[in-house]
Write a protein that holds these residues in place. Structure first.
Motif, PDB file in Angstrom:
ATOM      1  N   VAL A 178       0.849  -1.196   0.000  1.00 40.13           N
ATOM      2  CA  VAL A 178       0.000   0.000   0.000  1.00 40.13           C
ATOM      3  C   VAL A 178       0.884   1.245   0.000  1.00 40.13           C
ATOM      4  O   VAL A 178       1.659   1.470   0.927  1.00 40.13           O
ATOM      5  CB  VAL A 178      -0.954   0.025   1.211  1.00 40.13           C
ATOM      6  CG1 VAL A 178      -1.892   1.231   1.106  1.00 40.13           C
ATOM      7  CG2 VAL A 178      -1.757  -1.268   1.291  1.00 40.13           C
TER       8      VAL A 178
ATOM      9  N   VAL B 185       1.039   4.973   0.517  1.00 41.11           N
ATOM     10  CA  VAL B 185       0.240   6.011   1.169  1.00 41.11           C
ATOM     11  C   VAL B 185       0.753   7.418   0.852  1.00 41.11           C
ATOM     12  O   VAL B 185       0.345   8.390   1.493  1.00 41.11           O
ATOM     13  CB  VAL B 185       0.179   5.808   2.703  1.00 41.11           C
ATOM     14  CG1 VAL B 185      -0.558   4.538   3.055  1.00 41.11           C
ATOM     15  CG2 VAL B 185       1.577   5.796   3.320  1.00 41.11           C
TER      16      VAL B 185
ATOM     17  N   LEU C  29      -7.591   6.383   3.894  1.00 42.45           N
ATOM     18  CA  LEU C  29      -7.349   5.144   4.632  1.00 42.45           C
ATOM     19  C   LEU C  29      -8.649   4.512   5.125  1.00 42.45           C
ATOM     20  O   LEU C  29      -8.825   3.292   5.070  1.00 42.45           O
ATOM     21  CB  LEU C  29      -6.418   5.435   5.815  1.00 42.45           C
ATOM     22  CG  LEU C  29      -5.468   4.322   6.255  1.00 42.45           C
ATOM     23  CD1 LEU C  29      -4.539   3.940   5.132  1.00 42.45           C
ATOM     24  CD2 LEU C  29      -4.670   4.772   7.479  1.00 42.45           C
TER      25      LEU C  29
ATOM     26  N   PHE D 192       2.754  -1.110   4.260  1.00 43.45           N
ATOM     27  CA  PHE D 192       2.577   0.296   3.924  1.00 43.45           C
ATOM     28  C   PHE D 192       3.949   0.940   3.688  1.00 43.45           C
ATOM     29  O   PHE D 192       4.913   0.637   4.394  1.00 43.45           O
ATOM     30  CB  PHE D 192       1.868   1.048   5.056  1.00 43.45           C
ATOM     31  CG  PHE D 192       0.458   0.589   5.297  1.00 43.45           C
ATOM     32  CD1 PHE D 192      -0.596   1.134   4.581  1.00 43.45           C
ATOM     33  CD2 PHE D 192       0.171  -0.387   6.245  1.00 43.45           C
ATOM     34  CE1 PHE D 192      -1.905   0.729   4.799  1.00 43.45           C
ATOM     35  CE2 PHE D 192      -1.130  -0.809   6.470  1.00 43.45           C
ATOM     36  CZ  PHE D 192      -2.166  -0.254   5.741  1.00 43.45           C
TER      37      PHE D 192
ATOM     38  N   CYS E  48       5.852   4.904   2.361  1.00 43.25           N
ATOM     39  CA  CYS E  48       5.746   6.302   1.938  1.00 43.25           C
ATOM     40  C   CYS E  48       7.162   6.779   1.641  1.00 43.25           C
ATOM     41  O   CYS E  48       8.078   5.980   1.475  1.00 43.25           O
ATOM     42  CB  CYS E  48       5.055   7.159   2.992  1.00 43.25           C
ATOM     43  SG  CYS E  48       5.950   7.262   4.549  1.00 43.25           S
TER      44      CYS E  48
ATOM     45  N   SER F 249       3.614   5.884   6.668  1.00 44.28           N
ATOM     46  CA  SER F 249       3.367   4.436   6.581  1.00 44.28           C
ATOM     47  C   SER F 249       3.298   3.818   7.975  1.00 44.28           C
ATOM     48  O   SER F 249       2.500   2.912   8.223  1.00 44.28           O
ATOM     49  CB  SER F 249       4.451   3.758   5.744  1.00 44.28           C
ATOM     50  OG  SER F 249       5.725   3.899   6.333  1.00 44.28           O
TER      51      SER F 249
ATOM     52  N   ALA G 253      -0.117   4.634   9.305  1.00 46.51           N
ATOM     53  CA  ALA G 253      -1.148   3.789   8.686  1.00 46.51           C
ATOM     54  C   ALA G 253      -1.116   2.383   9.259  1.00 46.51           C
ATOM     55  O   ALA G 253      -2.161   1.806   9.593  1.00 46.51           O
ATOM     56  CB  ALA G 253      -0.940   3.756   7.176  1.00 46.51           C
TER      57      ALA G 253
ATOM     58  N   SER H 106      -0.044  -5.975   9.865  1.00 42.60           N
ATOM     59  CA  SER H 106       0.151  -4.647   9.287  1.00 42.60           C
ATOM     60  C   SER H 106       1.618  -4.258   9.476  1.00 42.60           C
ATOM     61  O   SER H 106       2.099  -4.185  10.611  1.00 42.60           O
ATOM     62  CB  SER H 106      -0.762  -3.624   9.968  1.00 42.60           C
ATOM     63  OG  SER H 106      -2.120  -3.943   9.740  1.00 42.60           O
TER      64      SER H 106
ATOM     65  N   THR I  81       5.117  -1.795   8.273  1.00 39.63           N
ATOM     66  CA  THR I  81       5.583  -0.530   7.692  1.00 39.63           C
ATOM     67  C   THR I  81       7.006  -0.715   7.195  1.00 39.63           C
ATOM     68  O   THR I  81       7.800  -1.453   7.803  1.00 39.63           O
ATOM     69  CB  THR I  81       5.538   0.622   8.712  1.00 39.63           C
ATOM     70  OG1 THR I  81       6.017   1.827   8.098  1.00 39.63           O
ATOM     71  CG2 THR I  81       6.388   0.341   9.941  1.00 39.63           C
TER      72      THR I  81
END
Length: 514
Positions: free
Chosen positions: A429, A431, A458, A474, A476, A482, A485, A497, A499
């Motif tokens: 993802v 972001v 989001l 995530f 960025c 990220s 998020a 999840s 980052t």
């Protein structure tokens, strides 16, 4: 290639400086305080660099001490002056330019308090173009114990009227400290021909490594050692000398004399003019925060109505162009520029300031590429205006305002390839905002399934992710958004999840340049 336009913050190390440092570590590694031949070689190297620096700066009979950099030099100068002012009648204030680097007023406050002197500390106002108010200085000079001004400002490049300041100090008992960091290699400095008492310099602003600097002390000016110990530097700065740094600095000073390595003032001004033309084309409405006349030819400080400093920095960074919002020491605080506020500029300019700075060794080819990328960044901004992002008003969107931000899992760049191999169902993802997509993605990321979901959207995408349960990574530009998020999704119960730590900034570039 990376386009580095933040030379006022620091510079790369000149090739011959790096070679000199390596040679000092490998061959001339002796302790210059030793009396055997290896130590004598180190002493000779150090003495030669000091002699070259004294000639370049025209120090006359003044002293030149090797330091770790300008901050140490400022501390030593302020301590020395204030210690000498103890009990001096008629002195009750310390003056500093309102646009000085924060190291100066902080040093004044620190040592004034620590020594229990109780002096009033007053900023010298500046006008709308950043020049010191000489009338103010004349009014207060008679009772000032120390006056601190810059040779050139690090944020705006504004060159101080040192001759005017010196004239305003006529008859004053004050010591005078001049921050010479941005002037070294850019302005002629003939220190012994002035009444300047102290002038600190920092090597890493002019292609030497970090950790080496100089402090000029006028003949007869008091010196109180900041560090006492083994008696190095004539017992004025204790500690075994940084020989590799000194050797590197010596190579830079030699390059200043060779007439080939560094660009002339006129060449730098032409480069700056080309960069300004590209910026003006890319960013209509651009306003200069300091006029070009009276500034270093290496510096541009500007703002664009309606665009924040952080947005512009992110945009340029996505295009591989490194710029800043002002002083590197204040970059993490995300506050309006105190320098521009002191100049009385409108709030939007102080909050939206971007600084672009080149160095005296900048090559024309780099400026060519910089101009092309700046124009590309402008086109990306026109195609994806900050206010024209994806429409995310989905009735099924989750309200994330109350979501707990819990710890999330982290992937570092060195582990990314292995992580992707072990996660076949992973959804990557992005972001970042659409206007940040100017930079090609590394092949490792680009080859996988990816969704572009700015932070503002989001809540719209979260229900789908929660329902699927598929692992999420995530990313960025720098890793901040990220992480936010990933923490939010983890707080909603999505256990996988992740980052990307440090974001794209810490990944090898797509062309393989590292």
């Amino acid at each position: 290639m990376e386009i580095y336009l933040d030379a006022n913050a620091t510079t790369p190390v000149l090739a011959q400086a790096a070679q000199a440092a390596l040679q000092a570590m490998a061959d001339d590694f002796g302790n210059p305080s030793s009396v055997h031949s290896t130590g004598l070689k180190a002493r000779a190297l150090m003495d030669a660099v000091r002699a070259r620096a004294k000639a370049l700066l025209d120090t006359g009979a003044g002293q030149l001490l090797f330091t770790s950099g300008a901050t140490e030099g400022i501390q030593t100068a302020v301590l020395s002056a204030l210690n000498a002012l103890r009990g001096r009648p008629g002195v009750d204030c310390l003056l500093y330019g309102a646009t000085e680097h924060k190291a100066v007023p902080e040093a004044l406050r620190h040592w004034n308090q620590l020594l229990g002197l109780g002096f009033e500390i007053k900023p010298i106002p500046v006008d709308g173009v950043g020049r010191h108010d000489l009338d103010f200085l004349r009014r207060h000079a008679a009772r000032a114990g120390l006056v601190c001004t810059m040779a050139a400002n690090n944020e705006t490049g504004v060159i101080s009227d040192l001759a005017g300041i010196e004239a305003a100090l006529a008859g004053s008992p004050a010591f005078w400290l001049v921050d010479g960091v941005q002037a070294l290699g850019k302005l002629p400095l003939r220190l012994a021909r002035t009444r300047i008492d102290y002038a600190p310099f920092s090597g890493h602003k002019l292609y030497a490594p970090k950790g080496i600097g100089l402090l000029y002390v006028r003949e007869g000016a008091p010196v109180t050692p900041l560090m006492a110990g083994g008696g190095q530097e004539g017992a004025l700065r204790a500690g075994t000398e940084n020989m590799s740094g000194i050797a590197a600095l010596g190579a830079v000073l030699a390059a200043l004399d060779d007439g080939r390595t560094f660009r002339s003032h006129a060449e730098l001004a032409q480069m700056r003019a080309r960069l300004l033309a590209a910026l003006t084309e890319a960013l209509p409405g651009l306003v200069l925060n300091a006029p070009l006349a009276g500034t270093l030819p290496t510096t541009l400080n500007f703002a664009v109505p309606g665009l924040s400093s952080r947005l512009l920095q992110d945009l340029f960074d996505a295009g591989g162009v490194r710029v800043s919002g002002g002083s590197a020491c204040s970059a993490a605080k995300a506050a309006p520029s105190f320098v521009l506020e002191a100049m009385g500029l409108p709030e939007w300019q102080a909050a939206g300031a971007v600084r672009l700075s080149i160095g005296p060794a900048t090559e024309a080819a780099l400026v060519d590429e910089a101009c092309a990328r700046i124009r590309a960044c402008g086109e990306a901004l026109r195609q994806h205006s900050p206010g024209d992002g994806p429409w995310c008003d989905d009735p099924n969107a989750l309200d994330l305002s109350g979501a707990d931000a819990v710890d999330c899992r982290t992937v570092i760049g060195a582990q990314l390839e292995d992580f992707l191999r072990r996660q076949p169902d992973l959804v990557i993802v992005d972001v970042r905002e659409p206007y940040e997509h100017a930079l090609p993605l590394p092949a490792l990321l680009a080859a996988r399934e990816m969704q572009a979901v700015p932070m503002s959207c989001l809540g719209t995408a979260a229900p789908q992710w929660l329902a699927s349960g598929r692992p999420l990574l995530f990313f960025c530009r720098s890793g901040g958004r990220s992480r936010q998020a990933a923490q939010t999704l983890a707080g909603l119960g999505h256990e996988q999840s992740w980052t990307l730590a440090g974001g794209l900034a810490l990944l090898p570039d797509p062309a393989g340049h590292g």
